[in-house]
Every structure is written in C-alpha cells, then in structure tokens.
Write a protein that holds these residues in place. Structure first.
Motif, PDB file in Angstrom:
ATOM      1  N   LYS A  25     -28.257  48.502  40.136  1.00 20.39           N
ATOM      2  CA  LYS A  25     -27.638  47.300  40.233  1.00 20.39           C
ATOM      3  C   LYS A  25     -28.621  46.258  40.641  1.00 20.39           C
ATOM      4  O   LYS A  25     -29.780  46.413  41.496  1.00 20.39           O
ATOM      5  CB  LYS A  25     -26.561  47.507  41.659  1.00 20.39           C
ATOM      6  CG  LYS A  25     -25.491  47.697  41.445  1.00 20.39           C
ATOM      7  CD  LYS A  25     -24.224  46.670  41.182  1.00 20.39           C
ATOM      8  CE  LYS A  25     -23.049  47.010  40.746  1.00 20.39           C
ATOM      9  NZ  LYS A  25     -22.919  46.485  39.450  1.00 20.39           N
ATOM     10  N   ARG A  26     -28.596  45.308  39.851  1.00 17.09           N
ATOM     11  CA  ARG A  26     -29.469  44.012  40.116  1.00 17.09           C
ATOM     12  C   ARG A  26     -28.676  42.650  40.083  1.00 17.09           C
ATOM     13  O   ARG A  26     -28.474  41.966  39.571  1.00 17.09           O
ATOM     14  CB  ARG A  26     -30.312  44.042  38.682  1.00 17.09           C
ATOM     15  CG  ARG A  26     -31.501  44.815  38.513  1.00 17.09           C
ATOM     16  CD  ARG A  26     -32.248  44.766  37.130  1.00 17.09           C
ATOM     17  NE  ARG A  26     -31.313  45.089  35.966  1.00 17.09           N
ATOM     18  CZ  ARG A  26     -31.589  44.910  34.816  1.00 17.09           C
ATOM     19  NH1 ARG A  26     -32.695  44.754  34.537  1.00 17.09           N
ATOM     20  NH2 ARG A  26     -30.937  45.050  33.687  1.00 17.09           N
ATOM     21  N   PRO A  27     -28.611  42.635  41.658  1.00 17.34           N
ATOM     22  CA  PRO A  27     -27.960  41.391  42.010  1.00 17.34           C
ATOM     23  C   PRO A  27     -28.870  40.348  42.110  1.00 17.34           C
ATOM     24  O   PRO A  27     -28.996  39.328  43.003  1.00 17.34           O
ATOM     25  CB  PRO A  27     -27.433  41.790  43.354  1.00 17.34           C
ATOM     26  CG  PRO A  27     -28.387  42.704  43.993  1.00 17.34           C
ATOM     27  CD  PRO A  27     -29.154  43.404  42.799  1.00 17.34           C
ATOM     28  N   THR A  28     -29.488  39.769  40.994  1.00 18.79           N
ATOM     29  CA  THR A  28     -30.459  38.806  40.970  1.00 18.79           C
ATOM     30  C   THR A  28     -29.812  37.379  41.075  1.00 18.79           C
ATOM     31  O   THR A  28     -30.490  36.672  41.640  1.00 18.79           O
ATOM     32  CB  THR A  28     -31.110  38.729  39.606  1.00 18.79           C
ATOM     33  OG1 THR A  28     -30.174  39.159  38.414  1.00 18.79           O
ATOM     34  CG2 THR A  28     -32.438  39.815  39.495  1.00 18.79           C
ATOM     35  N   LYS A  29     -28.524  37.423  40.656  1.00 19.73           N
ATOM     36  CA  LYS A  29     -27.831  36.179  40.956  1.00 19.73           C
ATOM     37  C   LYS A  29     -27.616  35.557  42.187  1.00 19.73           C
ATOM     38  O   LYS A  29     -28.285  34.748  42.630  1.00 19.73           O
ATOM     39  CB  LYS A  29     -26.284  35.884  40.120  1.00 19.73           C
ATOM     40  CG  LYS A  29     -25.726  34.856  40.025  1.00 19.73           C
ATOM     41  CD  LYS A  29     -24.665  35.176  39.270  1.00 19.73           C
ATOM     42  CE  LYS A  29     -23.516  34.103  39.612  1.00 19.73           C
ATOM     43  NZ  LYS A  29     -23.826  32.518  39.271  1.00 19.73           N
ATOM     44  N   GLN A  30     -27.200  36.732  43.026  1.00 21.01           N
ATOM     45  CA  GLN A  30     -26.992  36.337  44.701  1.00 21.01           C
ATOM     46  C   GLN A  30     -28.359  36.206  45.129  1.00 21.01           C
ATOM     47  O   GLN A  30     -28.382  35.236  46.016  1.00 21.01           O
ATOM     48  CB  GLN A  30     -26.455  37.495  45.342  1.00 21.01           C
ATOM     49  CG  GLN A  30     -24.659  37.557  45.063  1.00 21.01           C
ATOM     50  CD  GLN A  30     -24.592  38.318  43.561  1.00 21.01           C
ATOM     51  OE1 GLN A  30     -25.341  38.414  42.930  1.00 21.01           O
ATOM     52  NE2 GLN A  30     -23.306  38.729  43.525  1.00 21.01           N
ATOM     53  N   LEU A  31     -29.276  36.875  44.589  1.00 20.89           N
ATOM     54  CA  LEU A  31     -30.468  36.833  45.312  1.00 20.89           C
ATOM     55  C   LEU A  31     -31.209  35.358  45.138  1.00 20.89           C
ATOM     56  O   LEU A  31     -31.701  34.525  45.971  1.00 20.89           O
ATOM     57  CB  LEU A  31     -31.671  37.725  44.971  1.00 20.89           C
ATOM     58  CG  LEU A  31     -31.369  39.247  45.560  1.00 20.89           C
ATOM     59  CD1 LEU A  31     -32.566  40.205  45.087  1.00 20.89           C
ATOM     60  CD2 LEU A  31     -31.580  39.019  47.088  1.00 20.89           C
ATOM     61  N   LEU A  32     -31.082  34.938  43.777  1.00 20.93           N
ATOM     62  CA  LEU A  32     -31.597  33.733  43.179  1.00 20.93           C
ATOM     63  C   LEU A  32     -30.939  32.497  44.109  1.00 20.93           C
ATOM     64  O   LEU A  32     -31.563  31.752  44.669  1.00 20.93           O
ATOM     65  CB  LEU A  32     -31.376  33.543  41.830  1.00 20.93           C
ATOM     66  CG  LEU A  32     -32.844  33.911  41.085  1.00 20.93           C
ATOM     67  CD1 LEU A  32     -32.093  33.667  39.431  1.00 20.93           C
ATOM     68  CD2 LEU A  32     -33.764  32.992  41.398  1.00 20.93           C
TER      69      LEU A  32
ATOM     70  N   TRP B  86     -32.087  31.018  35.324  1.00 21.71           N
ATOM     71  CA  TRP B  86     -32.432  31.327  36.520  1.00 21.71           C
ATOM     72  C   TRP B  86     -32.193  30.079  37.673  1.00 21.71           C
ATOM     73  O   TRP B  86     -31.912  30.152  38.674  1.00 21.71           O
ATOM     74  CB  TRP B  86     -33.818  31.849  36.637  1.00 21.71           C
ATOM     75  CG  TRP B  86     -34.939  30.732  36.355  1.00 21.71           C
ATOM     76  CD1 TRP B  86     -35.505  30.824  35.048  1.00 21.71           C
ATOM     77  CD2 TRP B  86     -35.695  29.895  37.052  1.00 21.71           C
ATOM     78  NE1 TRP B  86     -36.320  29.594  34.989  1.00 21.71           N
ATOM     79  CE2 TRP B  86     -36.513  29.385  36.259  1.00 21.71           C
ATOM     80  CE3 TRP B  86     -35.670  29.579  38.509  1.00 21.71           C
ATOM     81  CZ2 TRP B  86     -37.250  28.452  36.841  1.00 21.71           C
ATOM     82  CZ3 TRP B  86     -36.348  28.357  39.051  1.00 21.71           C
ATOM     83  CH2 TRP B  86     -37.377  28.050  38.181  1.00 21.71           C
ATOM     84  N   ASP B  89     -28.451  29.848  38.814  1.00 19.62           N
ATOM     85  CA  ASP B  89     -28.111  30.688  39.599  1.00 19.62           C
ATOM     86  C   ASP B  89     -29.106  30.206  40.920  1.00 19.62           C
ATOM     87  O   ASP B  89     -28.303  30.239  42.072  1.00 19.62           O
ATOM     88  CB  ASP B  89     -28.855  32.045  39.303  1.00 19.62           C
ATOM     89  CG  ASP B  89     -28.091  32.664  38.352  1.00 19.62           C
ATOM     90  OD1 ASP B  89     -26.902  32.139  38.019  1.00 19.62           O
ATOM     91  OD2 ASP B  89     -28.765  33.841  37.636  1.00 19.62           O
TER      92      ASP B  89
ATOM     93  N   ASP C  33     -27.587  46.423  32.949  1.00 18.71           N
ATOM     94  CA  ASP C  33     -27.262  46.981  34.441  1.00 18.71           C
ATOM     95  C   ASP C  33     -26.895  48.527  34.382  1.00 18.71           C
ATOM     96  O   ASP C  33     -27.499  49.224  34.986  1.00 18.71           O
ATOM     97  CB  ASP C  33     -26.413  46.148  35.085  1.00 18.71           C
ATOM     98  CG  ASP C  33     -27.042  44.850  35.404  1.00 18.71           C
ATOM     99  OD1 ASP C  33     -28.432  44.659  35.141  1.00 18.71           O
ATOM    100  OD2 ASP C  33     -26.236  43.826  35.856  1.00 18.71           O
TER     101      ASP C  33
END
Lengths: 281, 257, 287
Positions: A25-32, B86, B89, C33
């Motif tokens: 899982k790469r929740p990059t969106k939430q992290l960003l 990016w 987001d 993913d």
C-alpha cells in the motif's frame, strides 16, 4: 466527456495471470496532503516568529491552535457554536422545504415555469446581504435576522436545482406511468421525485455551504449571537489569537458540513447508477 | 407573435407584483414599505447625483478589480496545481480548508493586517472569491480526458499550445461554474466589507440610511444592489454562453441520446 | 492447402536500414500498487515503408499497450522502437495515431475544420498550405460538406472520418490505428475499411492497424501479425496473399479469404487456450 479513464488494454487479463508482488500500500496521496498541512502550519508559525508580520497582527500557529483547544473547554464557545448551528439548521430547513414545495409545483407546470422565469432570474442574483438593513429594522439582533438572510440565499440554490430536476423527467417514463394508470400523485411519487432527487441533493449541499456563510455574516455584521459576533468582539477587543482561533473554528465547521453533506448525498443516492454531475446554473 | 408571447410571459408576473404592491400601500402609511412612487422618487434623488461618483462607482471599481484578480490568479494557480500531481495532493487539504472558511470572517482578519483601506477591501474580495475558481480549475485540469490528452500529445501539441487548445477549453465548464460562484461571493464581500469597515461606498451608505431611518432611501439602496447583481448575472450568462457554446451543444446532444 | 505456419516468437524482420518501423524486443511491465503486471513480454517485428499490416490478438493481449509504446506515449520497459532508424522516445513528428474512442479524441470545442487544422497550425505551417492540406484531407474522407460542424453534431462514423482526416492532413509516414472501427456500426465499418485502403494507396503511407476483428484484419492487411494472449508475444506473422484490389463483396467471397480467416481464427483460439510458440516459452522462462 466524463468517461472513466482508460485502463490500458490487457491489464485486467494480465493481472490474473502474471505473478503479483506482495501488495504494497502506498498511501502517498494522504501523506502528501498531511505534509501540505504541516508545511502550511510551519510557514504560519515562522512568518510571525521571523518577523515578516508582527505577532500582534498574526500570532504563530502554535499559539492560535493552543487557543482553539482552550476554547474547546469553554461553555461560552460551545454556546456560540450552538447559536450558529441552530441558525444554520433552521434557515437551511426552511429554505429547503420552501424550495422543494415551490420547485415541484412550478416545475411541473410549463405555464408556471414560463411566467415565473423572468421574476426568478431577476430575484436570484440579488445579493442576500442587501437585505441586512431590512433585517435589522425588522428583527434587530435576534436570530430572525440571520434566518431571513440564510433562507433567502439558500432558497435559490435548492429551488433552481429542483426546477432542473423536475424538467429532466424522462418523457417515456412519464408516459409509461400514465399508461399504467398512475394518478397525478403517484406519478410525482414514483417518477418525478426519484428523477429530481439527485438534483435536490446537489442543491441542498450547495445551500448548506451558503447557509453557513450567511449565518456567520449575519452575526458578524448585524451582531446576532453566534461565532460571527464572537469574532467581531474578539477583533475589536484586541484578543487577536482568540479571533484567529475562532476563524479556524468556522473553517472546521465548514469542512465538517461539506463532509456531512457529501456523506448524506452518497447515502441517499446509492441506488442511483450514476451520481450526476452538477448542472452549471 | 412568438416574441410577443414571450414578452407577455416575461412581463406578466412582475407587473402583477408591482400592482399588488401599489394596491396594498395605497392609502396606508406603513413605515417600512414605501409606495412605488415614493421609492422611485427616492431612487432618482438618491442615486442620480454625486453619489454615483462618490459611492457607487468606487464600490463597483473595487468589486471589478477584486473579481478579475481572483479569476486570473485562480485560473493561473489552478492550471499549475492541476497539472502537477504531487502538488495537487500536497495542497488539496489546505485549499479545501480555505474554501470552507466562510469568506466574511476574512474581513476582521484583513482589517487587522492591512487597516481599513481600499486595498484591504480589494484583498478581502480576492481572498474570498479565489477559492471556487482555483479549486474548480484544479478539478477541471485533473479531469482532462486521457484519450484527448494522448491525441494532443501524438500530434506534438505541448507547452503553451497545449494549455490554450486543450487544457483551458477542456476545463472551461468547470472554470465557469467557479467564476459564477466567485461573482456572487464577490458582491457579498463588497457590500459587507463596506458595512463593516468603511466610511463610504454602497454598503456603508445603505446602512447609514437604515440607521437614520430613511426608509425609502434604504430600499432604493437595496434596489441598486439588486440591479448590480442582476447586471453581473446577465453579463456572466452572456459571456458563458459565448465561451461554452460547444459545451451546451454537446450536453444537448448527449441528453437527447 | 494450409498456409505456411512458422511458430516463432518474432515477426518478420528486415535487414538494417530497410525498415520504416522496427519493434525490437519490446517488453512492458506496469508497476501498480497491487504488484507488477507484465502486459507485453517480448515483441519484435519490422514494417517496411508503404506496408499495411494488421495486428490482431485476443482481447486483453496488450494491443493498446504495444501501440502506445510504438507511438511514444509509453516508454517500453525493455527493448526499443525505431522509426526510420531513429529511436522513439516521445511522440514522433512523422507519426499519427487514430484512437478507437472517436468521441474522446476530437476536440469538442473546435469545429471539424479546426480539429483537422490544429496539428498543422501547431507545427507552424503557413495558412495557404494548411488550407490546401485540410481541404484535401476532408475531401479524401468524404467530409468536405461539413467543415463548420462540431464533431459531436456528427454520427460516430463521421467523427472517426474526421479523426482520419486529421491524421491524413498531418502527412505522417507511419499511421497507427487502434481499433478505430470497434465502436461504429457494421455498415459504416465496411465503408471506413475501404476508405483506409484508398487513403493508404493514395498516400503510400505505412499503416499499422490494430484490431480484434479477424475478418477485418484479413480484409485490410497485406500482412497480419497475430499476438498471443498476455503476457504478449507474437503467435504468428502471416502474409495475406489476396489480390491487391479488394472489395467488400468479392474479396470476402474468395475461397482464399475464407482459408486465411479460418487460419487466423484457429491461431487466436490456440492463443486463448494458452498455447505459446516454442521460442517464446523459452524466452519467458529465461527472464
């Protein structure tokens, strides 16, 4: 136009066949997004600390947030929130009921639609805040002042969407209903209402945001009780961190209302195959 | 004949409403509701004089500057944020929060930061109106059709040409929806920034009339605000129909199918 | 009499310098993913200048992926695509693509004429030359009577004609078509197939035509490249030895047409059942 993004040919079939790596899982969106919030807070913290803006005009984020948490423990704060939300809710409710009744009546008769069109187009763009002096004269600083502004502004959002929704009713569906002997009321219940519902929900969502704006405005400008008045008082009383904390609170309420409305919209329309895109009105 | 009929439909209800108003104020002297004649008189006396120059035009000027700046900045920033994933987001939660803040609360904040000046009022309008334009532009840019984007790419359409021929028109319907919200918020902010913190301008004048119980004059001020709102709405609709003619046609075709 | 079958994992290749389009060991793996997905395993074939080749394969065989790699919209994970000897790294100037989704590949805010003209205008071509090319292209596809309409005012087949006209006016050396007629009705489809043959002959352009329709591939192509199912390799590279003059009634009635169609059908069925050419299996297990 709104077709879903193309999945590249072959991916679906390939997925079942080729070996998968363990799903990461790469929740990059939430992290960003989180990083964005932190970055914003950091800038806000630094601007007064470095002295770009004096701290007595813009206190650092930490101070304001501490103030906000302090507010959370105060009865007066929750009373003000309660006043604002009460005006918001009553105003929204009245506007929706009025708009739904009038919208369905006017929308289902082409004569009424035509004859009211010019009046609607003239009344709708009138800014609700133009009514502020009148509200003050009639009701003073009572909640009725807020309600008057809220109802006027929210009404149009819902009313117009309902008109669009009723006009969108499928002729074939209507004729089918008629041919099966459904009466006028049954047709409204089983054909018109389900068609108009998505539009109605869009209208209610837009109206909910507008109602909050007008509730706060009325309190700010007229001085009816609620968060808006607290902001004005804090500002004139020099309680600057307190003012910013209250502004943050109004923003949080706004976010909560948006989330709530989207949630309700999804729940009510879950049966609907495509949640319709908004009409530009 | 058809035009005449449309005319009759358009005028019937307003005429009836004015007649009811006239009849119900006839002979009575209701303090709050002036007769049509009194209102017309007050309107002419109040607004066809130096007030146009001293209050009305400056207000409209600030409104225009604020709204145009908000639209330009909103679209430019939206194009940038919308095309970089990016960045989108990264900024989304913060922007959503700013959009959710009721814009009028910016007035006390900006009063504090900038003092009560003309530029503060313009900044109030910009900072309140920009969000719907900005967020709608981001969403419009994000939602560009992938096949359309590939087509442009294969024909070597990139850079500014891509923005001009693909991105802007494609996001156009969304942007215009944002502009519409932006205009009504702008008008609200113009009025209340003057009511809240000013010694001139339309909002201030109307509140003055109310405080001095000059009721017909107050009503005439409300009428002026209404007229500005209606004028803005007509200009917007006219522009929107020109810019998005293709979009309305496409929708009609899709809906008919 | 059966057509000659040579089950190899590579298609026909040409000596260096003779190919217009070279696909060399192209492999494409999507990183998602949910893990890696290998859409195309190893594809090699050449197209000589002026050739019309059809690429046919079972659904989900990575046809579109391959086309995107060739057109420079996607970078292959391994291998390379050469256009006239030069490596493709982005959409090349000498290439035009016609997509399946005609409704989404034309700019709905531009009229038919503007749609065809835009790539030329963008390339900095002068007005007079542009007008001439656009007129010719619209005439070639039989649309010279609707230049001022918007695409969405036209039927599906007409919209795809606009897309073809846009590609033609661009004067590409290679024309890629991604299942262009999959979404139009049968009658229109036959007309458009003949239109492609006409345009191809007139312009002498190299055409790579992707389709899932076996009849269409045999009817259109000088050559049919059959793909295996995913992860994709080449199942067979088949020469279509039908007469050069083709028409919907007579060509499709030829015994040879039926044989070829039968053969391609069989190959696709085998591909669906998971049969892979011997060489590909080795290449697959080696990787």
């Amino acid at each position: 136009m709104s077709a879903p993004a193309v999945t590249t040919d072959g991916r679906g079939a390939a997925a079942s066949r080729s070996r998968r790596r363990p799903a990461k899982k790469r929740p990059t969106k939430q992290l960003l997004g989180l990083a964005g919030i932190l970055a914003f807070l950091l800038v806000w913290e630094l601007v007064p600390r470095v002295g770009i803006v004096e701290a007595r005009f813009l206190p650092p984020a930490s101070e304001v947030i501490a103030m906000l948490f302090n507010d959370f423990g105060l009865t007066a704060f929750w009373l003000a929130v309660g006043e604002t939300m009460l005006a918001w809710f009553l105003g929204l409710l009245m506007a929706v009921v009025l708009a739904v009744v009038l919208g369905f009546i006017i929308g289902s008769s082409s004569f009424l639609r035509k004859i009211t069109n010019s009046t609607v187009e003239f009344l709708r763009p009138i800014p609700s805040v133009a009514l502020i002096p009148l509200a003050v004269l009639l009701f003073g600083v009572k909640i009725e002042s807020s309600l008057m502004l809220i109802v006027y502004a929210s009404f149009w959002q819902v009313f117009i969407q309902v008109l669009y929704g009723v006009a969108d009713v499928d002729n074939v569906a209507m004729q089918t209903a008629k041919s099966y002997g459904l009466g006028r009321f049954a047709r409204v219940r089983y054909v018109v209402f389900p068609t108009a519902l998505p539009y109605l929900m869009t209208g209610v969502r837009l109206a909910a945001a507008v109602a909050l704006i007008l509730a706060i405005t009325a309190e700010l400008v007229i001085g009816s009780p609620g968060l808006g008045r607290e902001i004005a008082l804090a500002q004139s009383g020099g309680a600057i961190s307190g003012m910013y904390a209250l502004v943050l609170a109004t923003g949080l309420i706004g976010v909560l209302i948006n989330l709530l409305m989207r949630f309700i919209e999804r729940k009510t329309l879950s049966w609907h195959s495509s949640i319709r895109s908004e009409v530009i009105v | 004949m058809k035009i005449l009929k449309g005319f009759a439909y358009g005028l019937a209800l307003p005429v009836i409403l004015v007649l009811i108003w006239w009849a119900s104020t006839l002979g009575t002297t209701n303090f709050f509701v002036p007769t049509p004649a009194t209102l017309a008189e007050a309107f002419a006396e109040t607004w066809f004089g130096e007030r146009i120059v001293s209050d009305v035009l400056p207000s409209i000027g600030r409104l225009l500057i604020g709204v145009v700046a908000a639209i330009v900045i909103g679209i430019a920033a939206g194009l940038l944020i919308g095309s970089v994933k990016w960045l989108r987001d990264f900024t989304e939660p913060v922007l959503e929060f700013f959009r959710a803040i009721p814009p009028p609360v910016l007035i006390p904040v900006l009063m504090l930061l900038m003092g009560i000046t003309d530029s503060m009022k313009v900044v109030v309008i910009i900072s309140g109106c920009i969000w719907p334009v900005l967020l709608n532009t981001i969403e419009g840019v994000r939602a560009i059709d992938s096949v359309l984007s590939d087509s442009a790419h294969t024909y070597g359409i990139g850079g500014w040409a891509r923005v001009r021929y693909l991105v802007l028109p494609s996001a156009g319907p969304q942007i215009m929806a944002g502009v519409r919200q932006c205009l009504s918020i702008g008008l609200i902010l113009m009025v209340i920034s003057e009511m809240f913190a000013s010694s001139s301008g339309l909002g201030f004048t109307i509140v003055q009339f109310q405080r001095s119980f000059a009721i017909p004059e107050m009503w005439s001020g409300i009428v002026v605000l209404g007229l500005i709102g209606v004028a803005m709405s007509f200009i917007f609709q006219w522009t929107e129909r020109r810019i998005l003619r293709w979009y309305h046609g496409l929708r009609e075709v899709e809906n008919a199918a | 009499m059966q057509p000659e079958t040579t089950p190899v994992s590579t298609g026909r290749t040409l000596p260096e310098g003779q190919a217009m389009l070279s696909v060399r060991g192209v492999k494409k793996v999507y990183h998602t993913d949910g893990g890696d997905i290998e859409a195309v395993r190893n594809l090699t074939f050449d197209l000589k200048a002026g050739e019309l080749a059809c690429l046919v394969g079972p659904s989900g065989s990575g046809k579109t992926t391959l086309l995107k790699c060739i057109s420079g919209l996607l970078a292959p994970t391994e291998g390379e695509v050469l256009l006239d000897g030069a490596r493709v790294t982005g959409p090349p100037k000498k290439m035009a693509v016609v997509f399946q989704e005609y409704g989404r590949s034309l700019f709905p805010w531009m009229r038919v004429r503007e749609n065809v003209e835009l790539p030329l205008k963008n390339a900095g071509m002068g007005k007079a030359e542009r007008d001439k090319l656009v007129d010719e292209a619209l005439e070639a596809v039989g649309l010279d009577h609707v230049p001022q309409s918007y695409p969405w005012q036209l039927s599906g087949g007409m919209q795809q004609r606009v897309a073809i006209a846009r590609a033609v006016a661009y004067q590409p050396e290679v024309l890629l078509m991604d299942e262009p007629f999959a979404a139009v009705d049968a009658q229109t489809r036959a007309d458009l197939e003949d239109l492609i043959r006409t345009v191809w002959k007139k312009l002498g352009v190299t055409v790579l035509f992707v389709t899932h329709d076996i009849d269409e591939s045999v009817y259109l192509g000088q050559r049919v490249i059959i793909l295996s199912s995913s992860p994709t390799v080449i199942q067979e590279d088949l020469e279509i030895d039908l007469p050069d003059e083709r028409d919907q009634l007579n060509t499709r009635a030829l015994p040879r047409f039926t044989e070829l169609r039968h053969h391609v059908y069989e190959q696709i069925q085998r591909a669906k059942q998971g049969h892979r050419p011997a060489a590909a299996t080795q290449a697959g297990s080696a990787s």
